[in-house]
Design a protein around this motif. Structure first.
Motif, PDB file in Angstrom:
ATOM      1  N   THR A 159       0.821  -1.216   0.000  1.00 41.04           N
ATOM      2  CA  THR A 159       0.000   0.000   0.000  1.00 41.04           C
ATOM      3  C   THR A 159       0.856   1.268   0.000  1.00 41.04           C
ATOM      4  N   ASN A 160       2.046   1.186  -0.556  1.00 41.74           N
ATOM      5  CA  ASN A 160       2.959   2.342  -0.607  1.00 41.74           C
ATOM      6  C   ASN A 160       3.190   2.943   0.778  1.00 41.74           C
ATOM      7  N   LYS A 161       3.281   2.080   1.764  1.00 42.62           N
ATOM      8  CA  LYS A 161       3.583   2.459   3.153  1.00 42.62           C
ATOM      9  C   LYS A 161       2.528   3.390   3.759  1.00 42.62           C
ATOM     10  N   THR A 162       1.265   3.168   3.369  1.00 41.66           N
ATOM     11  CA  THR A 162       0.191   4.007   3.916  1.00 41.66           C
ATOM     12  C   THR A 162      -0.726   3.243   4.875  1.00 41.66           C
ATOM     13  N   VAL A 163      -0.839   1.923   4.726  1.00 41.87           N
ATOM     14  CA  VAL A 163      -1.753   1.142   5.565  1.00 41.87           C
ATOM     15  C   VAL A 163      -0.959   0.060   6.299  1.00 41.87           C
ATOM     16  N   ILE A 164      -1.264  -0.078   7.566  1.00 43.13           N
ATOM     17  CA  ILE A 164      -0.554  -1.028   8.431  1.00 43.13           C
ATOM     18  C   ILE A 164      -1.560  -2.027   8.979  1.00 43.13           C
ATOM     19  N   ALA A 165      -1.255  -3.309   8.858  1.00 44.54           N
ATOM     20  CA  ALA A 165      -2.074  -4.356   9.473  1.00 44.54           C
ATOM     21  C   ALA A 165      -1.345  -4.823  10.722  1.00 44.54           C
ATOM     22  N   LYS A 166      -2.078  -4.973  11.808  1.00 46.80           N
ATOM     23  CA  LYS A 166      -1.479  -5.322  13.099  1.00 46.80           C
ATOM     24  C   LYS A 166      -2.150  -6.548  13.704  1.00 46.80           C
ATOM     25  N   VAL A 167      -1.363  -7.251  14.507  1.00 47.33           N
ATOM     26  CA  VAL A 167      -1.853  -8.365  15.320  1.00 47.33           C
ATOM     27  C   VAL A 167      -1.428  -8.061  16.745  1.00 47.33           C
ATOM     28  N   SER A 168      -2.396  -7.907  17.649  1.00 48.34           N
ATOM     29  CA  SER A 168      -2.081  -7.534  19.027  1.00 48.34           C
ATOM     30  C   SER A 168      -2.780  -8.462  20.014  1.00 48.34           C
TER      31      SER A 168
ATOM     32  N   LYS B 206      -0.593   7.595   8.813  1.00 47.98           N
ATOM     33  CA  LYS B 206      -0.797   8.963   9.293  1.00 47.98           C
ATOM     34  C   LYS B 206      -2.104   9.121  10.074  1.00 47.98           C
ATOM     35  N   THR B 207      -2.884   8.080  10.139  1.00 41.94           N
ATOM     36  CA  THR B 207      -4.168   8.138  10.854  1.00 41.94           C
ATOM     37  C   THR B 207      -4.164   7.088  11.962  1.00 41.94           C
ATOM     38  N   LYS B 208      -3.246   7.235  12.887  1.00 43.91           N
ATOM     39  CA  LYS B 208      -3.044   6.245  13.958  1.00 43.91           C
ATOM     40  C   LYS B 208      -4.263   6.102  14.870  1.00 43.91           C
ATOM     41  N   ASN B 209      -5.114   7.113  14.933  1.00 41.12           N
ATOM     42  CA  ASN B 209      -6.305   7.027  15.786  1.00 41.12           C
ATOM     43  C   ASN B 209      -7.424   6.216  15.151  1.00 41.12           C
ATOM     44  N   TYR B 210      -7.312   5.923  13.869  1.00 46.01           N
ATOM     45  CA  TYR B 210      -8.310   5.093  13.200  1.00 46.01           C
ATOM     46  C   TYR B 210      -7.866   3.642  13.275  1.00 46.01           C
ATOM     47  N   LYS B 211      -8.814   2.784  13.657  1.00 49.21           N
ATOM     48  CA  LYS B 211      -8.505   1.364  13.797  1.00 49.21           C
ATOM     49  C   LYS B 211      -9.717   0.570  13.318  1.00 49.21           C
TER      50      LYS B 211
ATOM     51  N   ILE C 247      -9.158  -0.727   3.137  1.00 46.16           N
ATOM     52  CA  ILE C 247      -7.744  -0.461   2.832  1.00 46.16           C
ATOM     53  C   ILE C 247      -7.620   0.659   1.804  1.00 46.16           C
ATOM     54  N   GLU C 248      -8.430   0.606   0.754  1.00 44.69           N
ATOM     55  CA  GLU C 248      -8.382   1.645  -0.284  1.00 44.69           C
ATOM     56  C   GLU C 248      -8.783   3.004   0.280  1.00 44.69           C
ATOM     57  N   GLY C 249      -9.770   3.023   1.183  1.00 45.17           N
ATOM     58  CA  GLY C 249     -10.155   4.274   1.840  1.00 45.17           C
ATOM     59  C   GLY C 249      -9.025   4.825   2.698  1.00 45.17           C
ATOM     60  N   LEU C 250      -8.375   3.939   3.448  1.00 45.82           N
ATOM     61  CA  LEU C 250      -7.237   4.360   4.269  1.00 45.82           C
ATOM     62  C   LEU C 250      -6.085   4.869   3.412  1.00 45.82           C
ATOM     63  N   MET C 251      -5.849   4.219   2.274  1.00 43.03           N
ATOM     64  CA  MET C 251      -4.779   4.677   1.374  1.00 43.03           C
ATOM     65  C   MET C 251      -5.081   6.095   0.908  1.00 43.03           C
ATOM     66  N   ALA C 252      -6.304   6.339   0.480  1.00 40.67           N
ATOM     67  CA  ALA C 252      -6.669   7.655  -0.039  1.00 40.67           C
ATOM     68  C   ALA C 252      -6.503   8.729   1.040  1.00 40.67           C
ATOM     69  N   ILE C 253      -6.989   8.459   2.241  1.00 38.39           N
ATOM     70  CA  ILE C 253      -6.884   9.441   3.331  1.00 38.39           C
ATOM     71  C   ILE C 253      -5.439   9.677   3.728  1.00 38.39           C
ATOM     72  N   ASN C 254      -4.646   8.613   3.782  1.00 41.38           N
ATOM     73  CA  ASN C 254      -3.251   8.759   4.219  1.00 41.38           C
ATOM     74  C   ASN C 254      -2.358   9.364   3.143  1.00 41.38           C
ATOM     75  N   LEU C 255      -2.728   9.251   1.883  1.00 43.97           N
ATOM     76  CA  LEU C 255      -1.951   9.876   0.820  1.00 43.97           C
ATOM     77  C   LEU C 255      -2.193  11.385   0.762  1.00 43.97           C
ATOM     78  N   GLU C 256      -3.419  11.820   1.141  1.00 46.79           N
ATOM     79  CA  GLU C 256      -3.717  13.254   1.051  1.00 46.79           C
ATOM     80  C   GLU C 256      -3.189  14.046   2.239  1.00 46.79           C
ATOM     81  N   ASN C 257      -2.968  13.397   3.362  1.00 44.88           N
ATOM     82  CA  ASN C 257      -2.474  14.116   4.553  1.00 44.88           C
ATOM     83  C   ASN C 257      -1.005  14.453   4.447  1.00 44.88           C
TER      84      ASN C 257
END
Length: 168
Positions: free
Chosen positions: A33-42, A95-100, A158-168
């Motif tokens: 995702t060009n380093k815009t979206v992160i998948a986590k396991v916690s 760039k949107t760490k508060n969104y999960k 994921i595509e929504g997160l990419m769009a938001i994180n690319l514009e910020n």
């Protein structure tokens, strides 16, 4: 006499636990995702049972008779009270760490399989599965996890997160 103790041979192989498999799968998303979206396991400190019924704490405070046949197993075995390892899987933006967006939970015991996956209801509906699915082995688990990760619902998020994180 010493040779009679611990007679069985123990395998000393590195077994991949389900959370490690999930982490490997999730780590691939960041670069895709060009380093815009992160998948986590916690680690998640609530069991599936706690999510659907009253807390076991109420059962723990009831008086019990030590070594009563109906309660003896409560005193044997693992002592953490849950005997399960539970993990949440979610995606967030660089760039949107508060969104999960949490899309599933994985829960398993010390033997790893069978395990349970609880998935987002939209993803479950899309995959024509129940929201909680039991996987008998690693192969079934990997197949279901890949289906979840490739779902249209998760792709849209994921595509929504990419769009938001690319514009910020």
């Amino acid at each position: 006499m010493e040779d009679e103790i611990w007679k069985r041979k123990f395998k000393n192989e590195r077994k991949k636990m389900p959370n490690q498999i999930a982490i490997e799968f999730c780590n691939k998303l960041y670069n895709k995702t060009n380093k815009t979206v992160i998948a986590k396991v916690s680690t998640f400190n609530v069991s599936f049972k706690d999510m659907t019924s009253s807390s076991p704490i109420f059962n723990a405070i009831k008086p019990t008779v030590l070594f009563d046949m109906s309660t003896v197993q409560d005193f044997l075995g693992a002592v953490d009270g849950n005997n399960k390892f539970t993990y949440e899987m979610y995606i967030t933006g660089s760039k949107t760490k508060n969104y999960k967006y949490r899309f599933c939970f994985i829960e398993y015991g010390i033997e790893a399989y069978p395990l349970k996956i609880a998935m987002d209801s939209d993803i479950a509906k899309e995959l024509e599965k129940s929201t909680i699915v039991e996987c008998e082995n690693e192969q079934d688990y990997k197949k279901l996890l890949i289906d979840i990760l490739n779902s249209k619902k998760l792709t849209d998020v994921i595509e929504g997160l990419m769009a938001i994180n690319l514009e910020n």
